[in-house]
Scaffold this motif. Structure first.
Motif, PDB file in Angstrom:
ATOM      1  N   ALA A 178     -19.511 -40.012 -16.061  1.00 22.28           N
ATOM      2  CA  ALA A 178     -19.027 -39.571 -14.748  1.00 22.28           C
ATOM      3  C   ALA A 178     -18.839 -40.817 -13.885  1.00 22.28           C
ATOM      4  N   PHE A 179     -17.905 -40.738 -12.956  1.00 19.62           N
ATOM      5  CA  PHE A 179     -17.594 -41.894 -12.124  1.00 19.62           C
ATOM      6  C   PHE A 179     -17.015 -41.404 -10.805  1.00 19.62           C
ATOM      7  N   ALA A 180     -16.857 -42.306  -9.863  1.00 25.42           N
ATOM      8  CA  ALA A 180     -16.280 -41.958  -8.568  1.00 25.42           C
ATOM      9  C   ALA A 180     -14.853 -42.482  -8.492  1.00 25.42           C
ATOM     10  N   MET A 181     -13.991 -41.672  -7.888  1.00 29.71           N
ATOM     11  CA  MET A 181     -12.606 -42.071  -7.652  1.00 29.71           C
ATOM     12  C   MET A 181     -12.205 -41.536  -6.284  1.00 29.71           C
ATOM     13  N   ASP A 182     -11.785 -42.409  -5.428  1.00 35.60           N
ATOM     14  CA  ASP A 182     -11.407 -42.033  -4.058  1.00 35.60           C
ATOM     15  C   ASP A 182     -12.532 -41.284  -3.353  1.00 35.60           C
ATOM     16  N   GLY A 183     -13.769 -41.681  -3.624  1.00 35.55           N
ATOM     17  CA  GLY A 183     -14.920 -41.086  -2.962  1.00 35.55           C
ATOM     18  C   GLY A 183     -15.348 -39.737  -3.517  1.00 35.55           C
ATOM     19  N   LYS A 184     -14.769 -39.335  -4.652  1.00 33.16           N
ATOM     20  CA  LYS A 184     -15.132 -38.048  -5.251  1.00 33.16           C
ATOM     21  C   LYS A 184     -15.658 -38.264  -6.658  1.00 33.16           C
ATOM     22  N   MET A 185     -16.636 -37.436  -7.043  1.00 40.22           N
ATOM     23  CA  MET A 185     -17.191 -37.542  -8.381  1.00 40.22           C
ATOM     24  C   MET A 185     -16.222 -36.936  -9.391  1.00 40.22           C
ATOM     25  N   ILE A 186     -15.985 -37.688 -10.438  1.00 36.95           N
ATOM     26  CA  ILE A 186     -15.125 -37.227 -11.529  1.00 36.95           C
ATOM     27  C   ILE A 186     -16.019 -37.117 -12.760  1.00 36.95           C
ATOM     28  N   ASP A 187     -16.151 -35.908 -13.280  1.00 33.86           N
ATOM     29  CA  ASP A 187     -16.980 -35.685 -14.461  1.00 33.86           C
ATOM     30  C   ASP A 187     -16.103 -35.120 -15.580  1.00 33.86           C
ATOM     31  N   PRO A 188     -16.675 -34.905 -16.778  1.00 29.28           N
ATOM     32  CA  PRO A 188     -15.848 -34.480 -17.915  1.00 29.28           C
ATOM     33  C   PRO A 188     -14.940 -33.269 -17.673  1.00 29.28           C
ATOM     34  N   PRO A 189     -15.370 -32.209 -16.971  1.00 30.02           N
ATOM     35  CA  PRO A 189     -14.429 -31.103 -16.739  1.00 30.02           C
ATOM     36  C   PRO A 189     -13.207 -31.519 -15.911  1.00 30.02           C
ATOM     37  N   VAL A 190     -13.402 -32.423 -14.970  1.00 30.27           N
ATOM     38  CA  VAL A 190     -12.281 -32.892 -14.149  1.00 30.27           C
ATOM     39  C   VAL A 190     -11.342 -33.741 -15.006  1.00 30.27           C
ATOM     40  N   VAL A 191     -11.914 -34.566 -15.868  1.00 29.08           N
ATOM     41  CA  VAL A 191     -11.102 -35.384 -16.769  1.00 29.08           C
ATOM     42  C   VAL A 191     -10.289 -34.491 -17.711  1.00 29.08           C
ATOM     43  N   ARG A 192     -10.916 -33.435 -18.232  1.00 29.32           N
ATOM     44  CA  ARG A 192     -10.185 -32.494 -19.090  1.00 29.32           C
ATOM     45  C   ARG A 192      -9.007 -31.884 -18.344  1.00 29.32           C
ATOM     46  N   ARG A 193      -9.223 -31.516 -17.089  1.00 25.64           N
ATOM     47  CA  ARG A 193      -8.149 -30.934 -16.284  1.00 25.64           C
ATOM     48  C   ARG A 193      -7.016 -31.935 -16.087  1.00 25.64           C
ATOM     49  N   ALA A 194      -7.360 -33.200 -15.883  1.00 29.74           N
ATOM     50  CA  ALA A 194      -6.330 -34.234 -15.736  1.00 29.74           C
ATOM     51  C   ALA A 194      -5.498 -34.337 -17.010  1.00 29.74           C
ATOM     52  N   HIS A 195      -6.148 -34.303 -18.169  1.00 30.74           N
ATOM     53  CA  HIS A 195      -5.421 -34.346 -19.439  1.00 30.74           C
ATOM     54  C   HIS A 195      -4.535 -33.104 -19.595  1.00 30.74           C
ATOM     55  N   GLU A 196      -5.011 -31.950 -19.161  1.00 28.25           N
ATOM     56  CA  GLU A 196      -4.217 -30.716 -19.227  1.00 28.25           C
ATOM     57  C   GLU A 196      -2.965 -30.819 -18.351  1.00 28.25           C
ATOM     58  N   ILE A 197      -3.127 -31.362 -17.159  1.00 32.09           N
ATOM     59  CA  ILE A 197      -1.991 -31.516 -16.246  1.00 32.09           C
ATOM     60  C   ILE A 197      -0.938 -32.409 -16.886  1.00 32.09           C
ATOM     61  N   LEU A 198      -1.369 -33.519 -17.472  1.00 31.82           N
ATOM     62  CA  LEU A 198      -0.419 -34.427 -18.108  1.00 31.82           C
ATOM     63  C   LEU A 198       0.262 -33.771 -19.309  1.00 31.82           C
ATOM     64  N   ALA A 199      -0.499 -32.996 -20.062  1.00 32.06           N
ATOM     65  CA  ALA A 199       0.099 -32.305 -21.218  1.00 32.06           C
ATOM     66  C   ALA A 199       1.128 -31.265 -20.765  1.00 32.06           C
TER      67      ALA A 199
END
Length: 69
Positions: A43-64
């Motif tokens: 997990a990491f922070a991006m633009d002041g928000k926590m990004i964890d595995p479910p958020v990363v999965r959603r990002a990959h889904e959006i790109l797909a």
């Protein structure tokens, strides 16, 4: 009648802008994920928000769904 067509066009244009914005956000998340994984983080922070595995999965889904990886 012409006003109705213009309103419809504006809505479609707005949706396209939102998709482009979502795609840009998802690309940023995926790039930041690569850096975080290299540092051993799940997990990491991006633009002041926590990004964890479910958020990363959603990002990959959006790109797909957008057809750009």
């Amino acid at each position: 009648m012409l006003g109705h067509r213009n309103a419809s066009f504006k809505r479609r244009g707005h949706r396209h802008y939102r998709l482009a914005e979502a795609r840009q956000w998802a690309r940023g998340v995926v790039a930041a994920e690569s850096d975080a994984v290299a540092r051993g983080l799940s997990a990491f922070a991006m633009d002041g928000k926590m990004i964890d595995p479910p958020v990363v999965r959603r990002a990959h889904e959006i790109l797909a769904l957008a057809g750009s990886n």
